[in-house]
Structures are given as structure tokens and as C-alpha cells.
Design a protein around this motif. Structure first.
Motif, PDB file in Angstrom:
ATOM      1  N   LYS A  68      33.414  32.647 105.619  1.00 15.47           N
ATOM      2  CA  LYS A  68      32.238  33.506 105.698  1.00 15.47           C
ATOM      3  C   LYS A  68      32.581  34.858 106.302  1.00 15.47           C
ATOM      4  O   LYS A  68      32.029  35.891 105.899  1.00 15.47           O
ATOM      5  CB  LYS A  68      31.140  32.829 106.524  1.00 15.47           C
ATOM      6  CG  LYS A  68      30.325  31.802 105.758  1.00 15.47           C
ATOM      7  CD  LYS A  68      29.108  31.379 106.557  1.00 15.47           C
ATOM      8  CE  LYS A  68      28.205  30.473 105.737  1.00 15.47           C
ATOM      9  NZ  LYS A  68      26.980  30.094 106.493  1.00 15.47           N
ATOM     10  N   TYR A  98      31.703  38.306 104.438  1.00 17.52           N
ATOM     11  CA  TYR A  98      30.852  39.337 105.038  1.00 17.52           C
ATOM     12  C   TYR A  98      31.592  40.667 105.185  1.00 17.52           C
ATOM     13  O   TYR A  98      31.011  41.733 104.970  1.00 17.52           O
ATOM     14  CB  TYR A  98      30.341  38.874 106.405  1.00 17.52           C
ATOM     15  CG  TYR A  98      29.131  37.979 106.331  1.00 17.52           C
ATOM     16  CD1 TYR A  98      27.928  38.452 105.788  1.00 17.52           C
ATOM     17  CD2 TYR A  98      29.161  36.674 106.809  1.00 17.52           C
ATOM     18  CE1 TYR A  98      26.806  37.631 105.721  1.00 17.52           C
ATOM     19  CE2 TYR A  98      28.045  35.854 106.745  1.00 17.52           C
ATOM     20  CZ  TYR A  98      26.873  36.336 106.199  1.00 17.52           C
ATOM     21  OH  TYR A  98      25.765  35.529 106.128  1.00 17.52           O
ATOM     22  N   GLU A 108      29.850  38.705  96.368  1.00 14.86           N
ATOM     23  CA  GLU A 108      29.842  38.183  97.734  1.00 14.86           C
ATOM     24  C   GLU A 108      28.500  37.514  98.050  1.00 14.86           C
ATOM     25  O   GLU A 108      28.455  36.476  98.714  1.00 14.86           O
ATOM     26  CB  GLU A 108      30.101  39.323  98.725  1.00 14.86           C
ATOM     27  CG  GLU A 108      31.545  39.490  99.128  1.00 14.86           C
ATOM     28  CD  GLU A 108      32.360  40.189  98.069  1.00 14.86           C
ATOM     29  OE1 GLU A 108      32.163  41.406  97.876  1.00 14.86           O
ATOM     30  OE2 GLU A 108      33.186  39.529  97.417  1.00 14.86           O
ATOM     31  N   LEU A 165      27.968  33.558  99.117  1.00 11.94           N
ATOM     32  CA  LEU A 165      27.215  33.136 100.305  1.00 11.94           C
ATOM     33  C   LEU A 165      26.096  32.181  99.909  1.00 11.94           C
ATOM     34  O   LEU A 165      25.812  31.209 100.619  1.00 11.94           O
ATOM     35  CB  LEU A 165      26.639  34.366 101.018  1.00 11.94           C
ATOM     36  CG  LEU A 165      27.658  35.255 101.733  1.00 11.94           C
ATOM     37  CD1 LEU A 165      26.989  36.536 102.226  1.00 11.94           C
ATOM     38  CD2 LEU A 165      28.298  34.514 102.903  1.00 11.94           C
TER      39      LEU A 165
END
Length: 259
Positions: free
Chosen positions: A5, A9, A48, A52
Motif C-alpha cells: 500500500k 500511495y 493505483e 487499492l
């Protein structure tokens, strides 16, 4: 998974910031390669977000409709990301390059391009280093390509390949802008866009292959299988065979697993 993660990010933040600056530079200079790079960053940002989403959905607990859980949600969204890189990123970049070759326009005020591309290389380079460190931490001593093929966490290598494509694409765009300005030949800019499209298509092909393999189902790694066998053999109920009869009311009942 938490380290994955962090890589996602960092890549999302870098791509959003860079996309805006690329489109501003493209509007000022009229560079085809900069438009392609802007589109590239927008697609990566969307990728992205989808990764997620896949990570979040994959953590849902098993229920009646999905008794084996939702783990493959991550594989599905990784597969969608791979297709987006090809269909949107690669396709539009290739189209933009062909259009620029058919209707070449000289680059105006290339200084903007150099500033934006230089900053983008720094930000994407940092994101790539974070993704590479994350992947290296997961793979340990396993060779790179073997780790990609055997990885069960596509979010780690998808971001890594995206960031690598970002950095290479920026280098190609920088070369196209420089050569076009240096030799006063706008065709270099169109050729750079085509090369960026081909780069994204190649990356998409690799990611699609790996994501499809995970989505279709792969056997567990050797180390996991060995642990399963070890646990089964250590179970006292499984030493004399893996089934035993259960008698009910003096009659043979069903067959019950001994594990």
C-alpha cells in the motif's frame, strides 16, 4: 500487504502531481510526447486507485455466496489495470504519435518541457525506488523474474512495472523533445510518442500474462505445500490414514476426514 500500500500511495501521489504539470506543459509547448506522457500519468493514477480497490475488496470475509473468500478480487482488478495500460495508455500514445507525424508542429518554448520532465523523472524515480525496495523485500533471495512469476501479490509487481515504464517513458519523451528542438525537426516528437506507446504495450503484455495466470489459479508454492504436509503428518488423527469411519447406532455412518 501494508508495504504494498505504501508503494501504491506513493505512486498515486506522484502520478497525480505529474499529470497536471505535463498537461500544462503540453498546452504551452504543443508537444505530442508531453500529451502522451500526461495521458500515461492519468492512466497510472487510475490504476493505483483500482489496485487499492482490489486490496480492499480482497479482504472481505467469506460468506454464503463466496465460501472461499474474496482473495481473487485483487487478481481481477490487477488484470483490469493491465488492460487499461494497453488500451488507454499504449493505444492513445501510439495514436497521438501517428497523428503528430501526419501533421507535424514545431515545439514552442521547450524549456517548459525540460523543467516538467526533469521534475517528473525525480518524482517517478523516487516512487520507483520505493516500489523496488518493497518488491525486493517480498522476494528475498528469489531471482527477480522468478519472483514475478511466483508472486501471489500482484499489487507489488504491477506498481513496480508501472513506475519502471514511467521512468523509461520520461527518458524517451525527454529525448524526443530535445532532438526535435535541437534539429528543428518535429518528427522526433511524434516518434517519441510512438515509442512510449510501444513501451506501454510491452509492459501491459507482461502484466496481463501474470495477472491472468493468478486469476485462473496457480498451485501453492513449494514451501507452502511442505508446511501443509508437515501439519497433516503432525496431526495424530491423520497418521493411520486420512479417513475413519464413524458409527451411528451400530451402523456404519459416513466417512469423515481424519485431518
Amino acid at each position: 500487504m501494508a508495504s504494498s500500500k505504501v508503494a501504491i500511495y506513493s505512486a498515486l501521489f506522484a502520478n497525480l502531481l505529474i499529470a497536471v504539470t505535463k498537461f500544462v506543459a503540453a498546452a504551452v509547448t504543443g508537444s505530442s510526447a508531453m500529451i502522451s506522457e500526461g495521458i500515461h500519468s492519468v492512466v497510472d493514477s487510475l490504476n493505483e486507485v483500482l489496485l487499492l480497490l482490489g486490496l480492499k475488496k480482497s479482504k472481505k470475509k467469506a460468506d454464503e455466496s463466496r465460501p472461499f473468500g474474496y482473495g481473487k478480487e485483487l487478481y481481477f482488478w490487477s488484470f483490469i489495470v493491465s488492460i487499461l495500460i494497453f488500451g488507454v495508455g499504449g493505444g492513445i500514445s501510439f495514436y497521438e504519435g501517428i497523428t503528430h507525424l501526419q501533421h507535424p508542429e514545431p515545439i514552442r518554448n521547450p524549456s517548459w518541457n525540460y523543467i516538467v520532465l526533469g521534475a517528473a523523472i525525480v518524482f517517478d524515480g523516487i516512487s520507483f525506488i520505493i516500489a523496488l525496495k518493497t518488491f525486493n523485500k517480498h522476494r528475498g533471495d528469489t531471482p527477480f523474474w522468478k519472483a514475478v512469476r511466483k508472486s501471489r501479490d500482484p499489487s507489488s509487481f504491477v506498481v513496480l512495472f508501472e513506475d519502471a515504464a514511467d521512468v523509461l517513458g520520461l527518458v524517451i519523451a525527454f529525448a524526443g523533445v530535445y532532438l526535435g528542438h535541437r534539429f528543428n525537426n518535429p518528427y522526433f516528437d511524434g516518434i517519441a510518442s510512438i515509442l512510449i506507446g510501444l513501451l506501454l504495450t510491452a509492459v501491459s503484455a507482461v502484466l496481463t500474462r501474470e495477472s491472468r495466470s493468478l486469476l485462473m489459479g496457480e498451485t501453492a508454492t513449494l514451501s507452502v505445500l511442505e508446511k501443509v504436509v508437515e501439519m497433516a503428518e503432525s496431526n495424530p488423527n491423520g497418521r493411520d490414514g486420512n479417513v475413519k469411519r464413524v458409527r451411528k447406532g451400530g451402523r456404519d455412518g459416513g466417512i469423515k476426514s481424519g485431518c
